[in-house]
Scaffold this motif. Sequence first.
Motif, PDB file in Angstrom:
ATOM      1  N   ASP A 114       1.870  -2.216  -9.602  1.00  0.00           N
ATOM      2  CA  ASP A 114       1.427  -1.202 -10.628  1.00  0.00           C
ATOM      3  C   ASP A 114       0.421  -0.217  -9.962  1.00  0.00           C
ATOM      4  O   ASP A 114       0.037   0.738 -10.516  1.00  0.00           O
ATOM      5  N   MET A 115      -0.243  -0.636  -9.022  1.00  0.00           N
ATOM      6  CA  MET A 115      -1.074  -0.038  -8.265  1.00  0.00           C
ATOM      7  C   MET A 115      -0.461   1.004  -6.795  1.00  0.00           C
ATOM      8  O   MET A 115      -1.057   1.478  -6.092  1.00  0.00           O
ATOM      9  N   ALA A 116       0.808   0.769  -6.512  1.00  0.00           N
ATOM     10  CA  ALA A 116       1.414   1.075  -5.506  1.00  0.00           C
ATOM     11  C   ALA A 116       1.501   2.693  -5.521  1.00  0.00           C
ATOM     12  O   ALA A 116       1.486   3.232  -4.540  1.00  0.00           O
ATOM     13  N   TRP A 117       1.544   3.437  -6.657  1.00  0.00           N
ATOM     14  CA  TRP A 117       1.541   4.951  -6.539  1.00  0.00           C
ATOM     15  C   TRP A 117      -0.016   5.310  -5.800  1.00  0.00           C
ATOM     16  O   TRP A 117       0.113   6.227  -5.335  1.00  0.00           O
ATOM     17  N   LEU A 118      -1.126   4.698  -6.140  1.00  0.00           N
ATOM     18  CA  LEU A 118      -2.212   4.875  -5.726  1.00  0.00           C
ATOM     19  C   LEU A 118      -2.416   4.537  -4.148  1.00  0.00           C
ATOM     20  O   LEU A 118      -2.717   5.411  -3.292  1.00  0.00           O
ATOM     21  N   VAL A 119      -2.004   3.634  -3.806  1.00  0.00           N
ATOM     22  CA  VAL A 119      -1.740   3.172  -2.545  1.00  0.00           C
ATOM     23  C   VAL A 119      -0.957   4.450  -1.573  1.00  0.00           C
ATOM     24  O   VAL A 119      -1.487   4.674  -0.471  1.00  0.00           O
ATOM     25  N   ASP A 120       0.075   4.527  -2.233  1.00  0.00           N
ATOM     26  CA  ASP A 120       0.942   5.540  -1.501  1.00  0.00           C
ATOM     27  C   ASP A 120       0.250   6.710  -1.213  1.00  0.00           C
ATOM     28  O   ASP A 120       0.316   7.485  -0.188  1.00  0.00           O
ATOM     29  N   ARG A 121      -0.506   7.389  -2.380  1.00  0.00           N
ATOM     30  CA  ARG A 121      -1.120   8.807  -2.133  1.00  0.00           C
ATOM     31  C   ARG A 121      -2.272   8.649  -1.181  1.00  0.00           C
ATOM     32  O   ARG A 121      -2.308   9.744  -0.543  1.00  0.00           O
ATOM     33  N   ALA A 122      -2.880   7.516  -1.416  1.00  0.00           N
ATOM     34  CA  ALA A 122      -4.112   7.478  -0.235  1.00  0.00           C
ATOM     35  C   ALA A 122      -3.444   7.261   1.189  1.00  0.00           C
ATOM     36  O   ALA A 122      -4.035   7.952   1.959  1.00  0.00           O
ATOM     37  N   ARG A 123      -2.403   6.725   1.353  1.00  0.00           N
ATOM     38  CA  ARG A 123      -1.901   6.692   2.890  1.00  0.00           C
ATOM     39  C   ARG A 123      -1.519   7.905   3.102  1.00  0.00           C
ATOM     40  O   ARG A 123      -1.365   8.373   4.343  1.00  0.00           O
TER      41      ARG A 123
END
Length: 421
Positions: free
Chosen positions: A21-30
Amino acid sequence: MTDETAAPDGDRLRRLIGGEDMAWLVDRARRRIARDAPLTGTVTLTAPTQEQRRALAVLLGRRPATGASLTVNLRDVDELLRATGHGGLAAAITALTGPVDSLSDRRLRTETAWRDAYRPLEDAVADRPELASWRSWLDTTGLPRRLAPDPADAAVLLAGLAAVLSRLPSPSIPLGRLAAETCGDAHALDDGRPLATLALSAVRALAGRPFTTEPAAESRRATWASVGVHLDELSSTVLTLGLTPDPATPLGAVLSAHNTAGEPACLTLRQLRRHPAPIPVARVHLCENPVVIAAAADDLGPACPPLICIGGRPSAAVWRLLTLLGDGGATFLYHGDFDWGGVAIASSLHTRVGFIPWRYTAADYLAAPSGGPLTGRPLPTPWSPPLTTAMTSRATRVEEELLLDTLLTDLRTFDPGISTG
């Protein structure tokens, strides 16, 4: 980019932002890290699920947000992760997903790869000032990068180019053999191949000519011939009259028969390459145009002294014959057209074998009848420095045919012990 002040606790970190559920945030930051962009400002997720809302709320210690989208300030996430001992958002992303290949890292690797690709070429031209302008031209035009956009492919191409340049100029070598011995591919220098494009531009530099392409086959043939490379042994020829090598040799037998008849001989590179011994002749007249040979055969026949037609840009056969004659102690007397193309041909001869000007000085030019307008770029004439000034000032071209009677008179009255000039 990564803050190494604290080592993230892996299990706890995965519970905080490592879930689906937090993958979208991790992807944007990466992706921001990969672009070398700062981890500041906000990121927004449209149409979030309830699970995504709850996961973000748990991370930030807030009530789940409502609305059509979910927005989070990256600085808030960074500060929270630092406060909880995870070293900040950048360190957390690296711990969760592995090292990030940043834009600056990719650029550095690419620049290093291109420097490595060019290194063999840099070594090949380091002690060759005649190639310095050409090397700068490669950078200005970007030609190698257009021919081989990937540095790995360029490394192979430029290594081959360096190997070819290390063999030039050559006393005499077939193009296919040069390609095979330097690149392991007999067709690497075939017309249209990337290596041939680069090598031809370098050869033009070695010959003191413009680096731009010359699509005509004859121009390509003459360009290679200027550094001793021939495309084949039969199509490269040289026209002669009055040469008398040892008649016991195959070449001598051919020329003896022609001389007895007072007829010109058209010699192939193959014949000349199979004649191993120098040809001992004291003095040899050189002309630019075949009309001089034809007229000399008509007027003098067997009595014509040794005469060779350069025929424009010297072919490999021309260079081979001049080498055999030079090794035999010959002195050359040259006449050509009084135009800038003729001067360029004369310059290549003067540089490579040297000559005494034969009716080819400033005084001869000024005394000659007028021809058409002189066009082109002025070139130096080291065998008669005032000639460049005279031609520039008079601005008239004088073709060899206009001086034919004078040239024939010189041949008719030629004394090998006296210079004509």
